[in-house]
Motif scaffolding. Sequence first.
Motif, PDB file in Angstrom:
ATOM      1  N   ARG A  76      13.409  32.393  23.026  1.00  0.00           N
ATOM      2  CA  ARG A  76      12.928  31.700  24.241  1.00  0.00           C
ATOM      3  C   ARG A  76      11.428  31.885  24.434  1.00  0.00           C
ATOM      4  O   ARG A  76      10.732  30.977  24.889  1.00  0.00           O
ATOM      5  CB  ARG A  76      13.696  32.193  25.472  1.00  0.00           C
ATOM      6  CG  ARG A  76      15.108  31.642  25.500  1.00  0.00           C
ATOM      7  CD  ARG A  76      15.963  32.283  26.578  1.00  0.00           C
ATOM      8  NE  ARG A  76      17.329  31.760  26.497  1.00  0.00           N
ATOM      9  CZ  ARG A  76      17.865  30.961  27.416  1.00  0.00           C
ATOM     10  NH1 ARG A  76      17.197  30.636  28.497  1.00  0.00           N
ATOM     11  NH2 ARG A  76      19.086  30.497  27.264  1.00  0.00           N
ATOM     12  N   ALA A  77      10.943  33.070  24.108  1.00  0.00           N
ATOM     13  CA  ALA A  77       9.503  33.312  24.233  1.00  0.00           C
ATOM     14  C   ALA A  77       8.738  32.451  23.228  1.00  0.00           C
ATOM     15  O   ALA A  77       7.700  31.859  23.565  1.00  0.00           O
ATOM     16  CB  ALA A  77       9.191  34.790  24.011  1.00  0.00           C
ATOM     17  N   GLU A  78       9.266  32.345  22.020  1.00  0.00           N
ATOM     18  CA  GLU A  78       8.577  31.541  21.001  1.00  0.00           C
ATOM     19  C   GLU A  78       8.470  30.075  21.426  1.00  0.00           C
ATOM     20  O   GLU A  78       7.489  29.405  21.125  1.00  0.00           O
ATOM     21  CB  GLU A  78       9.285  31.658  19.647  1.00  0.00           C
ATOM     22  CG  GLU A  78       9.145  33.027  18.968  1.00  0.00           C
ATOM     23  CD  GLU A  78       7.732  33.299  18.408  1.00  0.00           C
ATOM     24  OE1 GLU A  78       6.914  32.359  18.370  1.00  0.00           O
ATOM     25  OE2 GLU A  78       7.466  34.464  18.041  1.00  0.00           O
ATOM     26  N   GLU A  79       9.484  29.575  22.138  1.00  0.00           N
ATOM     27  CA  GLU A  79       9.416  28.193  22.642  1.00  0.00           C
ATOM     28  C   GLU A  79       8.236  28.029  23.593  1.00  0.00           C
ATOM     29  O   GLU A  79       7.539  27.010  23.576  1.00  0.00           O
ATOM     30  CB  GLU A  79      10.706  27.834  23.386  1.00  0.00           C
ATOM     31  CG  GLU A  79      11.847  27.456  22.465  1.00  0.00           C
ATOM     32  CD  GLU A  79      13.134  27.130  23.234  1.00  0.00           C
ATOM     33  OE1 GLU A  79      14.160  26.932  22.570  1.00  0.00           O
ATOM     34  OE2 GLU A  79      13.098  27.086  24.498  1.00  0.00           O
ATOM     35  N   ILE A  80       8.034  29.040  24.425  1.00  0.00           N
ATOM     36  CA  ILE A  80       6.926  28.972  25.385  1.00  0.00           C
ATOM     37  C   ILE A  80       5.579  29.083  24.655  1.00  0.00           C
ATOM     38  O   ILE A  80       4.636  28.355  24.965  1.00  0.00           O
ATOM     39  CB  ILE A  80       7.092  30.054  26.470  1.00  0.00           C
ATOM     40  CG1 ILE A  80       8.320  29.714  27.322  1.00  0.00           C
ATOM     41  CG2 ILE A  80       5.840  30.173  27.335  1.00  0.00           C
ATOM     42  CD1 ILE A  80       8.720  30.768  28.335  1.00  0.00           C
ATOM     43  N   PHE A  81       5.502  29.964  23.651  1.00  0.00           N
ATOM     44  CA  PHE A  81       4.247  30.054  22.883  1.00  0.00           C
ATOM     45  C   PHE A  81       3.935  28.707  22.237  1.00  0.00           C
ATOM     46  O   PHE A  81       2.778  28.289  22.176  1.00  0.00           O
ATOM     47  CB  PHE A  81       4.330  31.127  21.789  1.00  0.00           C
ATOM     48  CG  PHE A  81       4.590  32.514  22.319  1.00  0.00           C
ATOM     49  CD1 PHE A  81       4.029  32.944  23.519  1.00  0.00           C
ATOM     50  CD2 PHE A  81       5.400  33.406  21.620  1.00  0.00           C
ATOM     51  CE1 PHE A  81       4.277  34.221  24.012  1.00  0.00           C
ATOM     52  CE2 PHE A  81       5.650  34.682  22.108  1.00  0.00           C
ATOM     53  CZ  PHE A  81       5.099  35.085  23.297  1.00  0.00           C
ATOM     54  N   ALA A  82       4.986  28.030  21.725  1.00  0.00           N
ATOM     55  CA  ALA A  82       4.774  26.728  21.078  1.00  0.00           C
ATOM     56  C   ALA A  82       4.188  25.729  22.080  1.00  0.00           C
ATOM     57  O   ALA A  82       3.284  24.954  21.753  1.00  0.00           O
ATOM     58  CB  ALA A  82       6.091  26.205  20.504  1.00  0.00           C
ATOM     59  N   HIS A  83       4.668  25.792  23.326  1.00  0.00           N
ATOM     60  CA  HIS A  83       4.128  24.903  24.356  1.00  0.00           C
ATOM     61  C   HIS A  83       2.660  25.224  24.638  1.00  0.00           C
ATOM     62  O   HIS A  83       1.830  24.317  24.742  1.00  0.00           O
ATOM     63  CB  HIS A  83       4.953  25.017  25.638  1.00  0.00           C
ATOM     64  CG  HIS A  83       4.405  24.206  26.780  1.00  0.00           C
ATOM     65  ND1 HIS A  83       4.489  22.826  26.826  1.00  0.00           N
ATOM     66  CD2 HIS A  83       3.718  24.576  27.894  1.00  0.00           C
ATOM     67  CE1 HIS A  83       3.887  22.392  27.927  1.00  0.00           C
ATOM     68  NE2 HIS A  83       3.416  23.423  28.590  1.00  0.00           N
ATOM     69  N   LEU A  84       2.347  26.527  24.749  1.00  0.00           N
ATOM     70  CA  LEU A  84       0.958  26.913  25.030  1.00  0.00           C
ATOM     71  C   LEU A  84       0.035  26.473  23.896  1.00  0.00           C
ATOM     72  O   LEU A  84      -1.085  26.002  24.132  1.00  0.00           O
ATOM     73  CB  LEU A  84       0.849  28.424  25.249  1.00  0.00           C
ATOM     74  CG  LEU A  84       1.523  28.972  26.512  1.00  0.00           C
ATOM     75  CD1 LEU A  84       1.410  30.493  26.569  1.00  0.00           C
ATOM     76  CD2 LEU A  84       0.891  28.355  27.769  1.00  0.00           C
ATOM     77  N   LEU A  85       0.516  26.617  22.665  1.00  0.00           N
ATOM     78  CA  LEU A  85      -0.308  26.197  21.525  1.00  0.00           C
ATOM     79  C   LEU A  85      -0.516  24.688  21.551  1.00  0.00           C
ATOM     80  O   LEU A  85      -1.587  24.187  21.214  1.00  0.00           O
ATOM     81  CB  LEU A  85       0.360  26.611  20.209  1.00  0.00           C
ATOM     82  CG  LEU A  85       0.270  28.106  19.867  1.00  0.00           C
ATOM     83  CD1 LEU A  85       1.125  28.429  18.655  1.00  0.00           C
ATOM     84  CD2 LEU A  85      -1.186  28.518  19.622  1.00  0.00           C
ATOM     85  N   GLU A  86       0.510  23.967  21.998  1.00  0.00           N
ATOM     86  CA  GLU A  86       0.396  22.514  22.037  1.00  0.00           C
ATOM     87  C   GLU A  86      -0.632  22.078  23.086  1.00  0.00           C
ATOM     88  O   GLU A  86      -1.518  21.269  22.784  1.00  0.00           O
ATOM     89  CB  GLU A  86       1.767  21.903  22.345  1.00  0.00           C
ATOM     90  CG  GLU A  86       1.796  20.398  22.151  1.00  0.00           C
ATOM     91  CD  GLU A  86       3.080  19.783  22.695  1.00  0.00           C
ATOM     92  OE1 GLU A  86       4.135  20.445  22.612  1.00  0.00           O
ATOM     93  OE2 GLU A  86       3.007  18.653  23.206  1.00  0.00           O
ATOM     94  N   ILE A  87      -0.530  22.649  24.304  1.00  0.00           N
ATOM     95  CA  ILE A  87      -1.488  22.213  25.334  1.00  0.00           C
ATOM     96  C   ILE A  87      -2.862  22.838  25.113  1.00  0.00           C
ATOM     97  O   ILE A  87      -3.839  22.433  25.730  1.00  0.00           O
ATOM     98  CB  ILE A  87      -0.983  22.475  26.778  1.00  0.00           C
ATOM     99  CG1 ILE A  87      -0.773  23.977  27.044  1.00  0.00           C
ATOM    100  CG2 ILE A  87       0.297  21.718  27.056  1.00  0.00           C
ATOM    101  CD1 ILE A  87      -0.397  24.282  28.497  1.00  0.00           C
ATOM    102  N   GLY A  88      -2.947  23.822  24.227  1.00  0.00           N
ATOM    103  CA  GLY A  88      -4.237  24.455  23.941  1.00  0.00           C
ATOM    104  C   GLY A  88      -4.810  24.045  22.602  1.00  0.00           C
ATOM    105  O   GLY A  88      -5.710  24.724  22.095  1.00  0.00           O
ATOM    106  N   ASP A  89      -4.306  22.975  22.038  1.00  0.00           N
ATOM    107  CA  ASP A  89      -4.798  22.497  20.745  1.00  0.00           C
ATOM    108  C   ASP A  89      -4.871  23.625  19.713  1.00  0.00           C
ATOM    109  O   ASP A  89      -5.883  23.798  19.029  1.00  0.00           O
ATOM    110  CB  ASP A  89      -6.188  21.852  20.888  1.00  0.00           C
ATOM    111  CG  ASP A  89      -6.111  20.534  21.630  1.00  0.00           C
ATOM    112  OD1 ASP A  89      -5.142  19.793  21.394  1.00  0.00           O
ATOM    113  OD2 ASP A  89      -6.995  20.270  22.461  1.00  0.00           O
ATOM    114  N   GLY A  90      -3.801  24.413  19.626  1.00  0.00           N
ATOM    115  CA  GLY A  90      -3.742  25.447  18.599  1.00  0.00           C
ATOM    116  C   GLY A  90      -4.283  26.793  19.024  1.00  0.00           C
ATOM    117  O   GLY A  90      -4.293  27.730  18.224  1.00  0.00           O
TER     118      GLY A  90
END
Lengths: 312, 548, 137
Positions: free
Chosen positions: B401-415
């Motif tokens: 579940r945490a990794e899903e949230i990190f993936a979202h942060l990376l997406e809105i933060g352009d990596g």
Amino acid sequence: MGRLLSIVERGGPRADEVAKLAHPHVGQAHVIGITGPPGAGKSTLVGKLVAEAENAGKRPAVLAVDPSSPLTGGAILGDRVRIDANNLEAFVRSVATRGHSGGLALSVPGSVRVFDAAGFDPVIVETVGVGQVEVDVTATADTTVVVANPGTGDAVQANKAGLLEVADLFVVNKSDHPGATDVRRDLELMLDLSHVSGAEEIAGGRAPIVMTNSLDGDGIGELWTEIADHHQRLIDSDRLVGRRAHRLQTEVRSRLLTALEQATDALIADRFDATQQTIGESAAPSELSEKLLAELLSPAPPQTEGAAEPGA
Amino acid sequence: MSKSSRDSEEYQSWQEAYDAAKIRDVDFETMSGVPVDPVYGDAPYPGQYPYTRGVHASMYRSRLWTMRMFAGFGTAEDTNLRFKEILRNGGGGLSTAFDMPTLMGRDSDHEWSEGEVGRAGVAVDTLADMRDLFADIDLGSVSTSMTINGPSNIAMAMYVANAEDSGFDRAGLAGTIQGDILKEYQAQKEYIFPPRPSMRLVSDLVRFTTAEMPKWNPISVSGYHIREAGSTAAQELAFTLGNGFAYIEAAVAAGLDVDDFAPRLSFFFNSHSDFFEEIGKLRAARRIWARWLKERYGAKNERSMMCRFHTQTAGVSLTAQQPEINIARVAIQALAGVLGGTQSLHTDSFDEALALPTEDAARIALRTQQIVAHETGVTNVADPLGGSPYVEWMTDEMERRAEEIFAHLLEIGDGSILEGTYAGIDNGYFVGEIAESAYRFERSVNSGRRIVVGVNEFTDGDDRSDQQLLKIDPQVEDYQLKRLAHVKAERDDEAVRASLAKLVAVAEEPNENTMPAMMEAVRSMATEGEIVAALEGVFGTYVETAVL
Amino acid sequence: MVEDAAETPLRIVLAKIGFDGHDRGLRVVARILRDAGCEVIYLGLRQTTDNIVAVAEQEDADAIGLSMHNAGHMTLAPKMVEALRAADMDIPVVVGGIIPDDDIEPLRQAGVAAILGPGASAEEVGRTVRDVVNARA
């Protein structure tokens, strides 16, 4: 003032009374419509524009429209906080769509009229550019500004929603975002291909595109200048009168449509029973509707019309 | 444990580490006298990457967790007396709680400070208060923790200036300052400046302590307040570690090597009532941090990869109804923190839903930890739940579940996690997610689908009439106001103006470090509120606009 | 003529005054009121009584909800009531949060229309707001 706006928002005979009283005093305010998708930073942008207007010695008012929950009819209205964050003196009124779009089409022009009559200028109307009514409401402004965001396909969305046609000015917000220039290019391309922007008749060219950053205020001065220039061009080219006539026409049309819709509903309720069977009729739908239409439009109003009218 | 796993390379290496560790002189057997091993189950063992089972091979056999009790209110002098008493009783660490105006970067004479001065912590307006707070204390040997975020650099400048004025070398100062500004925008809301300039100040302090104060931890990344604001366990885990990654990215961008800085990051988690979820969360935290530091941020030093944390029981779970039953809640939550392998623990007092804790209530809270430590036997074996199918599944699930949230942060933060965190603050993502979770919980209690004992079920016996609540002496505020007026009257106003002007000039240059100028400003007796106001002129003031 | 005035949603201003940043309760209450059909004008943290008065006037609020988690309620809540009176506005003030039992009666005496404790249910919140508004109407 706050109470007056509530009366207008509620609609009905008292709202009509307010409109009649206000009508002779209107026409002074520059009405600016600002629309765009959710999360485009519109409210923050409006806050900065209001600050510009105040610095220019004006007395601005804002009508910030947010959708009501379709399930419960309630709403959390948050635009005001973003606008207020700039420590302003301005009058800000938060408006919920209250479910029925017809109401919004009537109440927004009514509220603008009250602000105008009370001496506020400019009057800024902020809406989420998603529904047709919101687009229509914004389109009746003197100057219509469409806000787009990088990285969200906003330019394409704006095209789909019919916002390109009504825009006098475009804003690409979050100009520090790497995708900002792409959005600008997309907009330019679409405008060049379609020649649809409302600005063309006035500016004699493509609608201006201003790059802003509502967080740090970059480009806001330029946007304010473009908005003021647009207003001046409207006046100089005698087109302001035409715009206002169009606004009046749109409002009258909305009222007629709403009245007809209610009369239609009343008539339908009267003639159809709960099981959806017509009473004593077995005609084809086309035949039946023609018959009812004749009744609706006949000089003597159907006796059910009064049912839609609340007690004064 | 099977014979074969004991022959494995991992076990041998664990055994070596265990043998090298200093072990407490107690009997590691059950109450009935059954001797037990220091660890059971399979590799990786405690102390081995990715540290799911704990950061040390011997865990609590070597050292129990630190029973840290956060305290302090009244004037600096009152707290100083308390500190000395703690030190006389053998404590080596001082925990400083500041009052609300100090935490918000405002002076005691600010119009909003009325009623708040010295109430929930100590009031520190100027260097003179810091001097009183630590008078006659050997700052060269104690470890000090300061829980402050928005104005952390000012507090730090005062602490260092006072220590140096008292003859201590800054390189010898040991301690931790919370300094975790990101979670303020997400949850605790004690921010001053907007996020980006605040992160510049964080970088200034990190560079300053890395270069000159090797024994000081400049950031304690805190999920506690995220959970208290209503997040789920997985959100607490992800937002906290995400903030940790953001600090790593910011420090690297400021020119530091990840291994220079990461070993001095520590964490602070909540321990709530869902027993196995909490244990899974804490185990997952260690594993995620180790993997990301090694694989994404290229850490080489093992200490950079170790997620060491303090835990506090969930204040928000305490009920005002039948407050004495909170003692049971706290005990269960404390046990979860220990089974999750915490390095340090604070247990809440049962009366905290009503007011600040009384001394009796605080004593019961400490005794609760001592029962877990000395009576339950859970400290005999490292990660005693490791290998349980449910606990291992829960650990994996928290991580997923945490990794899903990190993936979202990376997406809105352009990596970039740092950019994703800024974006999430700007667009209300964190605040909205936390509020939505809080509302979902509230609805489940309201509908009766979730039972909270004493609130929506088993409500008989709520009698608060004889409840003793702590009252704060209103004279503290008067005293502090007089003290501040006196300091202002005695100081050289011209020197204050000059030092603030210099600080502003340095703040306007993004590549300069503000810490030296900050030290000069506090030495001129500029107040915390004056320093904040000067910096607001450069950085602006943050106003929360996220409504959803 | 064209709209029904019967069911106008209640308009509620929600805010916190002073330094205290605990807004979990305020955000939950905003959602509870939205789902009870109210229009919530959410001001959030660190508002002043003067600003709340100005907003209540502009938004024609039916009630003001204040959330308090520090001891400030005994000074700040009466100050809010007083500021509304001074502006000649008859709008009920509802206080929610951690309020010790001993303080409830003095707050009522000071003109606070209702007090909601930390355990108040969604139903109780909605009903209380409707009741205090109806009592003034």
